[in-house]
Design a protein around this motif. Structure first.
Motif, PDB file in Angstrom:
ATOM      1  N   LYS A   1      -8.213 -27.993  39.347  1.00  0.00           N
ATOM      2  CA  LYS A   1      -6.772 -28.166  39.268  1.00  0.00           C
ATOM      3  C   LYS A   1      -6.345 -29.377  40.098  1.00  0.00           C
ATOM      4  O   LYS A   1      -7.168 -30.046  40.712  1.00  0.00           O
ATOM      5  CB  LYS A   1      -6.059 -26.912  39.787  1.00  0.00           C
ATOM      6  CG  LYS A   1      -6.350 -25.661  38.981  1.00  0.00           C
ATOM      7  CD  LYS A   1      -5.545 -24.484  39.477  1.00  0.00           C
ATOM      8  CE  LYS A   1      -6.007 -23.992  40.829  1.00  0.00           C
ATOM      9  NZ  LYS A   1      -5.316 -22.752  41.252  1.00  0.00           N
ATOM     10  N   THR A   2      -5.061 -29.635  40.131  1.00  0.00           N
ATOM     11  CA  THR A   2      -4.568 -30.696  41.008  1.00  0.00           C
ATOM     12  C   THR A   2      -4.828 -30.316  42.456  1.00  0.00           C
ATOM     13  O   THR A   2      -4.781 -29.137  42.829  1.00  0.00           O
ATOM     14  CB  THR A   2      -3.067 -30.929  40.816  1.00  0.00           C
ATOM     15  OG1 THR A   2      -2.366 -29.699  41.094  1.00  0.00           O
ATOM     16  CG2 THR A   2      -2.754 -31.379  39.397  1.00  0.00           C
TER      17      THR A   2
ATOM     18  N   GLU B   1      -3.041 -30.643  45.053  1.00  0.00           N
ATOM     19  CA  GLU B   1      -1.893 -30.058  45.757  1.00  0.00           C
ATOM     20  C   GLU B   1      -1.744 -28.566  45.488  1.00  0.00           C
ATOM     21  O   GLU B   1      -1.176 -27.841  46.306  1.00  0.00           O
ATOM     22  CB  GLU B   1      -0.607 -30.773  45.342  1.00  0.00           C
ATOM     23  CG  GLU B   1      -0.493 -32.195  45.848  1.00  0.00           C
ATOM     24  CD  GLU B   1      -1.291 -33.189  45.021  1.00  0.00           C
ATOM     25  OE1 GLU B   1      -1.828 -32.777  43.960  1.00  0.00           O
ATOM     26  OE2 GLU B   1      -1.386 -34.357  45.424  1.00  0.00           O
ATOM     27  N   SER B   2      -2.245 -28.092  44.350  1.00  0.00           N
ATOM     28  CA  SER B   2      -2.020 -26.697  43.979  1.00  0.00           C
ATOM     29  C   SER B   2      -3.184 -25.783  44.330  1.00  0.00           C
ATOM     30  O   SER B   2      -3.102 -24.573  44.116  1.00  0.00           O
ATOM     31  CB  SER B   2      -1.752 -26.601  42.470  1.00  0.00           C
ATOM     32  OG  SER B   2      -2.893 -27.032  41.729  1.00  0.00           O
TER      33      SER B   2
ATOM     34  N   SER C   1      -5.958 -30.117  50.469  1.00  0.00           N
ATOM     35  CA  SER C   1      -6.322 -31.089  49.428  1.00  0.00           C
ATOM     36  C   SER C   1      -7.625 -31.799  49.777  1.00  0.00           C
ATOM     37  O   SER C   1      -8.508 -31.975  48.922  1.00  0.00           O
ATOM     38  CB  SER C   1      -5.202 -32.120  49.256  1.00  0.00           C
ATOM     39  OG  SER C   1      -4.031 -31.522  48.741  1.00  0.00           O
TER      40      SER C   1
ATOM     41  N   THR D   1     -10.141 -32.310  34.714  1.00  0.00           N
ATOM     42  CA  THR D   1      -9.096 -32.312  35.743  1.00  0.00           C
ATOM     43  C   THR D   1      -7.914 -33.173  35.302  1.00  0.00           C
ATOM     44  O   THR D   1      -8.105 -34.164  34.598  1.00  0.00           O
ATOM     45  CB  THR D   1      -9.651 -32.843  37.080  1.00  0.00           C
ATOM     46  OG1 THR D   1      -8.643 -32.759  38.096  1.00  0.00           O
ATOM     47  CG2 THR D   1     -10.116 -34.286  36.953  1.00  0.00           C
TER      48      THR D   1
ATOM     49  N   ASP E   1      -6.125 -34.464  37.784  1.00  0.00           N
ATOM     50  CA  ASP E   1      -5.867 -35.141  39.046  1.00  0.00           C
ATOM     51  C   ASP E   1      -6.598 -36.484  39.101  1.00  0.00           C
ATOM     52  O   ASP E   1      -7.838 -36.522  39.044  1.00  0.00           O
ATOM     53  CB  ASP E   1      -6.308 -34.253  40.205  1.00  0.00           C
ATOM     54  CG  ASP E   1      -5.778 -34.727  41.544  1.00  0.00           C
ATOM     55  OD1 ASP E   1      -6.099 -35.861  41.936  1.00  0.00           O
ATOM     56  OD2 ASP E   1      -5.035 -33.955  42.188  1.00  0.00           O
TER      57      ASP E   1
END
Length: 228
Positions: free
Chosen positions: A13-14, A16-17, A32, A59, A61
């Motif tokens: 995932k990103t 940040e999440s 992160s 991804t 990201d």
């Protein structure tokens, strides 16, 4: 037994999440950085397995994409129907698997967790040597309910069911359990206790360096206590 040759897929995932369950001990920028370090160590260990022909990272990201390309991985764009929930993870893995087989034919596939910082190359090599030739198989996580790795032999569909109680769902879907002394492969990271465990096992280079820089666990925990 000779090991299978497989193409590995990893979904991320990103930054940040990710790893919200570590919010009590690590600030968002630290989480992160941890996610990226763990992924880097996971990919590096997998890349050294002779029987792994390629690694594809799915991804959205751009930071993850750049870092994994630098390690020799292929980056696959996250499909539009992949969201932050477990079904999104499975959609991402399935999309990458379909792209791999469209490109290479009916190859063997390995779906691998992205947060295995204590993973050893020898562990993955042993798993591939132990996997059946004609049936999906899995390695359960250290708790026994999750899935650390899911294997689909050549010509057999990869049917990822990652999420809560994923091991049971994979078993019900016909995957056979693989048993072996593979602690680094089995130990993903979701909680502070998991971080302590991978330190004891011996984290990979990037994760170990980051935790040392952060002063984990003592300095980080003290800082959180002061904030609270």
């Amino acid at each position: 037994m000779c090991p299978h040759t497989v193409h590995a897929v990893i979904a991320v995932k990103t930054l940040e999440s990710a790893k919200s369950r570590l919010a009590g001990v690590l600030a968002p920028p630290q989480r992160s950085r941890l996610v990226l370090a763990m992924l880097t160590d996971t990919v590096r260990a997998a890349r050294a397995v002779p029987a792994i022909a390629s690694i594809t990272v799915v991804t959205p990201d751009p930071v993850v994409a750049r870092a994994t390309r630098a390690l020799g991985a292929v980056v696959h764009p996250e499909p539009r129907n992949a969201t932050a929930d477990p079904d999104g993870l499975n959609a991402a893995l399935s999309a990458a698997a379909a792209a791999l087989r469209a490109r290479h034919g009916a190859v063997g596939l390995l779906a691998l967790q992205a947060d295995l910082p204590a993973l050893r190359t020898a562990e993955l090599s042993a798993v591939l040597a132990a996997a059946p030739m004609d049936t999906p198989a899995l390695v359960a996580d250290h708790v026994g309910t999750g899935t650390a790795a899911l294997l689909a032999p050549a010509g057999v569909g990869l049917r990822p069911r990652f999420g809560p109680d994923s091991a049971r769902h994979h078993y019900e879907d016909g995957a056979l359990p693989l048993h072996g002394d593979w602690p680094g492969l089995r130990h993903d990271v979701d909680t502070p206790g998991d971080l302590a465990a991978i330190q004891e096992l011996g984290a990979g280079e990037d994760t170990a360096a980051l935790l040392d820089e952060l002063g984990w666990p003592h300095q980080v925990r003290a800082a959180v206590t002061q904030v609270c």
